[in-house]
Design a protein around this motif. Structure first.
Motif, mmCIF file in Angstrom:
data_model
loop_
_atom_site.group_PDB
_atom_site.id
_atom_site.type_symbol
_atom_site.label_atom_id
_atom_site.label_comp_id
_atom_site.label_asym_id
_atom_site.label_seq_id
_atom_site.Cartn_x
_atom_site.Cartn_y
_atom_site.Cartn_z
ATOM 1 N N TRP A 86 69.620 14.954 70.540
ATOM 2 C CA TRP A 86 70.015 15.420 71.876
ATOM 3 C C TRP A 86 71.516 15.634 71.866
ATOM 4 C CZ3 TRP A 86 73.133 13.936 76.030
ATOM 5 C CH2 TRP A 86 72.845 14.519 77.273
ATOM 6 N N SER A 87 71.960 16.678 72.568
ATOM 7 C CA SER A 87 73.395 16.943 72.599
ATOM 8 C C SER A 87 73.719 17.874 73.751
ATOM 9 C CB SER A 87 73.863 17.565 71.281
ATOM 10 O OG SER A 87 73.320 18.868 71.119
ATOM 11 N N ASP A 88 74.997 17.956 74.039
ATOM 12 C CA ASP A 88 75.532 18.981 74.917
ATOM 13 C C ASP A 88 76.892 19.368 74.355
ATOM 14 O OD1 ASP A 88 76.211 20.741 76.940
ATOM 15 O OD2 ASP A 88 75.411 19.472 78.522
ATOM 16 N N GLU A 89 77.039 20.652 74.022
ATOM 17 C CA GLU A 89 78.294 21.148 73.467
ATOM 18 C C GLU A 89 79.204 21.729 74.552
ATOM 19 O OE1 GLU A 89 78.991 20.862 70.080
ATOM 20 O OE2 GLU A 89 77.139 19.697 70.066
ATOM 21 N N PHE A 90 78.713 21.793 75.793
ATOM 22 C CA PHE A 90 79.487 22.254 76.954
ATOM 23 C C PHE A 90 80.112 23.632 76.724
ATOM 24 C CE2 PHE A 90 79.672 17.538 76.978
ATOM 25 C CZ PHE A 90 78.849 17.341 78.082
ATOM 26 N N ASP A 91 79.264 24.541 76.219
ATOM 27 C CA ASP A 91 79.711 25.906 75.957
ATOM 28 C C ASP A 91 79.523 26.840 77.146
ATOM 29 O OD1 ASP A 91 80.641 25.543 73.378
ATOM 30 O OD2 ASP A 91 78.664 25.809 72.493
ATOM 31 N N GLY A 92 78.977 26.328 78.233
ATOM 32 C CA GLY A 92 78.734 27.181 79.383
ATOM 33 C C GLY A 92 79.975 27.368 80.236
ATOM 34 N N ASN A 93 79.783 28.021 81.364
ATOM 35 C CA ASN A 93 80.856 28.223 82.334
ATOM 36 C C ASN A 93 80.350 27.848 83.717
ATOM 37 O OD1 ASN A 93 83.219 29.504 80.893
ATOM 38 N ND2 ASN A 93 81.578 30.882 80.246
ATOM 39 N N GLY A 94 81.211 27.188 84.461
ATOM 40 C CA GLY A 94 80.831 26.806 85.816
ATOM 41 C C GLY A 94 80.087 25.486 85.845
ATOM 42 N N ALA A 95 79.016 25.423 86.618
ATOM 43 C CA ALA A 95 78.302 24.174 86.843
ATOM 44 C C ALA A 95 77.731 23.599 85.548
ATOM 45 C CB ALA A 95 77.175 24.403 87.845
ATOM 46 N N ILE A 96 77.565 22.289 85.533
ATOM 47 C CA ILE A 96 76.985 21.612 84.383
ATOM 48 C C ILE A 96 75.521 21.997 84.232
ATOM 49 C CG2 ILE A 96 78.571 19.668 84.600
ATOM 50 C CD1 ILE A 96 76.282 18.095 85.905
ATOM 51 N N ASP A 97 74.955 21.714 83.064
ATOM 52 C CA ASP A 97 73.562 22.045 82.767
ATOM 53 C C ASP A 97 72.652 21.076 83.519
ATOM 54 O OD1 ASP A 97 71.077 22.563 81.723
ATOM 55 O OD2 ASP A 97 71.731 22.611 79.629
ATOM 56 N N ALA A 98 71.995 21.583 84.566
ATOM 57 C CA ALA A 98 71.157 20.734 85.417
ATOM 58 C C ALA A 98 69.921 20.229 84.681
ATOM 59 C CB ALA A 98 70.745 21.486 86.672
ATOM 60 N N ALA A 99 69.548 20.846 83.577
ATOM 61 C CA ALA A 99 68.422 20.353 82.793
ATOM 62 C C ALA A 99 68.788 19.090 82.024
ATOM 63 C CB ALA A 99 67.939 21.436 81.824
ATOM 64 N N LYS A 100 70.087 18.854 81.843
ATOM 65 C CA LYS A 100 70.531 17.705 81.055
ATOM 66 C C LYS A 100 71.228 16.628 81.882
ATOM 67 C CE LYS A 100 71.110 20.253 76.716
ATOM 68 N NZ LYS A 100 72.027 20.644 75.627
ATOM 69 N N TRP A 101 71.763 17.000 83.048
ATOM 70 C CA TRP A 101 72.619 16.084 83.797
ATOM 71 C C TRP A 101 72.230 16.000 85.270
ATOM 72 C CZ3 TRP A 101 75.569 13.206 80.770
ATOM 73 C CH2 TRP A 101 75.951 13.717 79.520
ATOM 74 N N HIS A 102 72.438 14.820 85.820
ATOM 75 C CA HIS A 102 72.187 14.536 87.238
ATOM 76 C C HIS A 102 73.478 14.011 87.857
ATOM 77 C CE1 HIS A 102 70.547 12.545 90.823
ATOM 78 N NE2 HIS A 102 71.084 11.412 90.406
ATOM 79 N N HIS A 103 73.859 14.571 88.998
ATOM 80 C CA HIS A 103 75.019 14.074 89.736
ATOM 81 C C HIS A 103 74.605 12.845 90.552
ATOM 82 C CE1 HIS A 103 78.138 17.106 89.102
ATOM 83 N NE2 HIS A 103 77.197 18.036 89.157
ATOM 84 N N GLN A 104 75.234 11.729 90.294
ATOM 85 C CA GLN A 104 74.986 10.534 91.102
ATOM 86 C C GLN A 104 76.069 10.459 92.162
ATOM 87 O OE1 GLN A 104 74.692 6.911 88.861
ATOM 88 N NE2 GLN A 104 74.100 5.668 90.628
ATOM 89 N N VAL A 105 75.695 10.689 93.412
ATOM 90 C CA VAL A 105 76.689 10.807 94.480
ATOM 91 C C VAL A 105 76.571 9.709 95.529
ATOM 92 C CG1 VAL A 105 76.859 13.306 94.181
ATOM 93 C CG2 VAL A 105 75.233 12.382 95.833
#
Length: 540
Positions: free
Chosen positions: A210-229
């Motif tokens: 499992w990994s995330d290379e953070f190659d996207g732009n803008g919002a985080i990858d919702a398939a991999k991450w959950h915002h705890q607010v």
């Protein structure tokens, strides 16, 4: 963004070359990158003020003790020394008489320590040599032939030990509160570090799962991450006296230029009818696992009051707003277990710490270790956790700073045989300065590795057309064969290689009871005739 192959080649080349020797000429040609001051001020690229005699080099290390009782300078190595054949260290030193005060014994000591234990000095071995003032001189420390001092008289002789991974230099001894200025150059160990890395990691976690290379732009990858607010205490407050709101806005967490940014900001923000003066983000991974290696390449934020962390919690935690709480939450903190891969405090710049929280040690935890690193907030460093069934080993840039290995293990000190998930956040503490406006923690990548036997692309064996399902599994695991009529044998192993279940079945019988297994990762091995195949299964 560094890619996996680039990182591999870099680490491979460093392992082959720069980490074998232990030397530093302070001209940029050394292999020691972790010089660290303890109650001293050091400059490892200081213009040589005494170009004379045996040392006319341009730069040296300047050592200034302003009266600290235990003042010293030290560095760690990524592999333990083997002193059985090569056992001599040497350096050049110059101590000007104008740089000392009081009535001191002029000497330098070299101490070898084990940085993996809570009190590295407790098992140290030391050699003390007298020095002359106002001249460059070469001093050697031979741990076979020189007189040495074992702080613990029960310790073996140095040449029979393989646990030393820290070198500490101390000018004019302990319990000396006078001032000392010294200049050191051309440090050299006459051997090389062993080819194998004896840093207490036994299992080769080499398969990326499992990994995330953070190659996207803008919002985080919702398939991999959950915002705890949602705050965990009464819906209004976070732990540790933190004063921020966590949000799911891209103002506080986003991807750009190959990295994830988690940004702490000074701003008025209202959530759940509560207004606070700071915002940030707290991310939960939607992936949980048991045992493996975690690598995170990250850069810490700046500013007194910032409290960033890269850490883990038990998937079974009953925590408000956590991603797994609704489906797996059965156990409160600290009994769920917490693994702090790295923490950093803005009021202790460049000190990074790893820690374990559990029933045996929480609040004022004693299960911790850390070290000073250079440029924690301006350069990326690789923070690594190695985790197996017996221990956890924490390192920064391949240098181990803490090992947790309680014995005997019990539910109070080792709740770490069940899945944990990752959390990334930047908290804000009440000691924040009035000048703080915003600062970000940047993460280049996060990668989770497990054993090679767990690495498969799918759960289908083409030649026998085997399918296993459901996966993850709860109680019954189904095994189906399209092209097999013979009996088959199977076994289930945990990640330490221990067999936890075995069975013999006819191909027509395809249901295996796994309800007795604890939650986590396992290897299912199936054999029939001339074939044998491993499958990764997840029990939850």
């Amino acid at each position: 963004m560094q890619k996996i192959i680039t990182t591999f080649l870099l680490v491979f080349s460093i392992s082959l070359f720069s980490q074998e020797k232990v030397e530093d000429d302070f001209e940029g040609n050394g292999t020691i990158s972790s010089w660290d001051a303890d109650a001293t001020t050091i400059n490892a690229s200081f213009a040589n003020p005494f170009k004379t005699g045996i040392n006319t080099s341009n730069t040296v290390l300047r050592y200034q003790d302003n009266g600290g009782q235990y003042a010293n300078v030290k560095f760690d190595v990524p592999k333990n020394f083997d002193l059985s054949e090569k056992h001599t260290f040497s350096l050049k030193i110059y101590v000007p008489s104008s740089g000392i005060t009081g009535n001191q014994t002029n000497q330098i000591s070299l101490k070898l320590q084990n940085n993996k234990i809570n009190a590295p000095w407790s098992t140290q071995s030391e050699i003390i040599k007298t020095i002359s003032l106002n001249t460059w001189q070469t001093v050697t420390f031979d741990f076979k032939n020189d007189t040495y001092i074992n702080l613990d008289s029960n310790s073996p002789i140095p040449t029979n030990r393989t646990d030393f991974n820290r070198v500490l230099l101390q000018v004019n001894g302990e319990n000396n509160t006078d001032q000392v200025i010294a200049f050191i150059d051309d440090f050299l160990y006459d051997g090389t570090l062993p080819e194998s890395n004896n840093n207490n990691t036994d299992i080769n976690f080499d398969t990326l799962v499992w990994s995330d290379e953070f190659d996207g732009n803008g919002a985080i990858d919702a398939a991999k991450w959950h915002h705890q607010v949602i705050p965990i205490i009464g819906g209004t407050t976070w732990a540790n006296g933190e004063i921020q709101h966590y949000t799911d806005r891209t103002d506080n967490s986003y991807q750009s230029n190959g990295t994830l940014k988690i940004v702490a900001k000074r701003e008025n923000y209202t959530f759940n009818n509560v207004t606070k003066n700071f915002t940030s983000a707290r991310l939960n991974s939607k992936y949980a696992f048991t045992y493996g290696k975690v690598e995170i390449r990250a850069k810490m934020p700046f500013g007194v009051g910032t409290f960033p962390a890269l850490w883990m919690l038990g998937q079974n935690i009953t925590e408000t707003g956590g991603y797994f709480a609704a489906t797996h939450g059965t156990t409160p903190w600290p009994d769920c277990g917490e693994i702090d891969i790295i923490e950093h405090w803005g009021d202790n710049q460049n000190f990074v710490q790893s820690a374990l929280h559990n029933r045996s040690s929480f609040g004022g935890t004693i299960n911790k270790g850390g070290r000073m690193i250079a440029n924690a907030s301006t350069e990326f460093h690789t923070y690594t956790l190695y985790w197996d069934a017996n221990k956890m080993v924490f390192s920064v840039d391949d240098i181990v700073h803490y090992t947790y290995e309680p014995s005997p293990k019990n539910i109070q000190n080792w709740p770490y045989d069940a899945p944990q998930y990752l959390l990334f956040n930047v908290a804000m503490l009440p000691n924040v300065t009035s000048s703080f406006t915003e600062s970000a923690m940047e993460i280049d990548y996060v990668r989770v590795y497990q054993t090679a036997s767990l690495g498969i692309n799918d759960n289908t064996l083409k030649d026998k057309n085997i399918k296993i399902f459901p996966n993850p599994v709860h109680n019954q695991l189904e095994i189906q064969f399209a092209n097999l009529t013979d009996a088959y044998q199977g076994a289930i192993y945990d990640l330490t290689g221990k067999k936890v279940h075995s069975f013999n079945q006819q191909a027509s019988k395809n249901s295996i009871d796994v309800s007795f297994l604890k939650d986590g990762f396992y290897v299912l091995n199936i054999q029939s005739g001339s074939f044998s195949k491993n499958f990764k299964i997840i029990k939850n």
